[in-house]
Design a protein around this motif. Structure first.
Motif, short mmCIF file in Angstrom:
data_model
loop_
_atom_site.label_atom_id
_atom_site.label_comp_id
_atom_site.label_asym_id
_atom_site.label_seq_id
_atom_site.Cartn_x
_atom_site.Cartn_y
_atom_site.Cartn_z
N VAL A 116 5.39 -3.12 13.42
CA VAL A 116 4.90 -2.27 12.48
C VAL A 116 4.50 -2.76 10.86
N THR A 117 3.40 -2.61 10.33
CA THR A 117 3.00 -3.03 9.09
C THR A 117 3.63 -2.36 8.14
N VAL A 118 3.83 -2.75 7.30
CA VAL A 118 4.65 -1.97 5.92
C VAL A 118 4.10 -2.46 4.74
N CYS A 158 4.28 2.78 3.30
CA CYS A 158 3.26 2.97 4.09
C CYS A 158 3.38 2.17 5.54
N THR A 159 3.45 2.74 6.37
CA THR A 159 3.47 1.97 7.79
C THR A 159 2.10 2.37 8.73
N SER A 160 1.90 1.64 9.58
CA SER A 160 1.07 1.56 10.58
C SER A 160 1.07 0.59 11.68
N ILE A 201 7.45 3.57 14.48
CA ILE A 201 7.03 4.01 13.00
C ILE A 201 8.23 4.63 12.17
N THR A 204 11.31 2.18 11.52
CA THR A 204 10.82 0.98 10.33
C THR A 204 10.95 1.97 9.04
N ILE A 205 10.26 3.31 8.86
CA ILE A 205 10.37 4.07 7.60
C ILE A 205 11.97 4.11 7.38
N GLU A 208 13.46 0.66 6.07
CA GLU A 208 12.86 0.52 4.80
C GLU A 208 13.59 1.58 3.76
#
Length: 251
Positions: A116-118, A158-160, A201, A204-205, A208
């Motif tokens: 997951v990109t953060v 912001c995650t993707s 996702i 990860t949120i 974080e």
């Protein structure tokens, strides 16, 4: 007044700004060219002094000028008599939504199933990808919504998830406010569902959010979205309250 519900309602207002707003005798009128119900509706945020029916008529005229339905948010903080009055005026219930919360002390940290990109900011590519995932083609929405995301006054997560070509196929957005992290914009491309992308996702949120100091989390899910509710319950979220919108076409 339920102070916990009031807190969540305040946080959700901070997390999702509208294109324009108007304060009117304890009510906030939100305008976003009907991008969503939440960003294009009336919310009661304080005591009123003007007769309620006069205020409703005023709101109907304002939304008529905007060319959108008149929509009022009905939460447990709103007097039930107001909801009944709107029903008598021909307003119908739309977009019933459940609010869920969790104590992050009970969150079982686990590595996401996929990478997951953060980012701490919301890049244009993420917004364009969100439009694609939601099939947003309305020209006005594509013009004004990016500024609404840029107007979020709180810390963002912001995650993707991207495919092998770099195309974003799943999104999620965390908003840290006070000691909460709100979970928003969870979308997965239909071709990539049932692969634990939404779970990755969300995890990860939440992780974080904890790193940034959050101790609690909340989210909003539309009634009837059983797969999403099942996912959120598996993460540790539990039901807190329900709100809905009363809408009427005044154009």
């Amino acid at each position: 007044m339920n102070t916990l519900i009031k807190t969540i309602e305040d946080l959700s207002l901070n997390a999702w700004p509208s294109h324009q707003i108007e304060l009117y005798d304890g009510w906030i009128l939100r305008f976003s060219y009907f991008y969503t119900h939440r960003t294009n509706s009336v919310e009661q945020i304080g005591p009123s002094t003007i007769p309620v029916e006069e205020k409703v008529q005023y709101c109907e005229e304002i939304y008529r000028r905007w060319g959108t339905p008149a929509i009022f948010k009905i939460s447990p903080l709103v007097n039930p008599g107001f909801d009944a009055m709107l029903a008598d005026r021909g307003y119908v219930v739309q977009h019933t939504t459940h609010v869920m919360t969790m104590d992050l002390a009970n969150f079982a940290k686990k590595d996401p199933a996929v990478a997951v990109t953060v980012s701490s900011f919301i890049p244009p590519k993420w917004i364009d990808s969100l439009f694609a995932l939601k099939s947003t083609t309305n020209v006005m929405h594509r013009m004004v919504v990016p500024s609404m995301y840029r107007a979020i006054p709180k810390e963002t997560i912001c995650t993707s998830i991207q495919d092998e070509t770099g195309t974003i196929i799943a999104t999620g957005l965390g908003i840290r406010d006070r000691d909460y992290v709100g979970v928003y914009a969870i979308h997965v491309h239909p071709a990539y569902r049932h692969r634990h992308y939404a779970s990755s996702i969300c995890r990860t949120i939440l992780s974080e959010g904890i790193r940034l100091g959050a101790t609690k989390a909340y989210l909003q899910v539309v009634e009837g979205n059983t797969p999403a509710i099942t996912l959120y319950e598996s993460l540790g979220f539990s039901y807190l309250y329900t709100y809905w919108f009363r809408a009427k076409n005044v154009v």
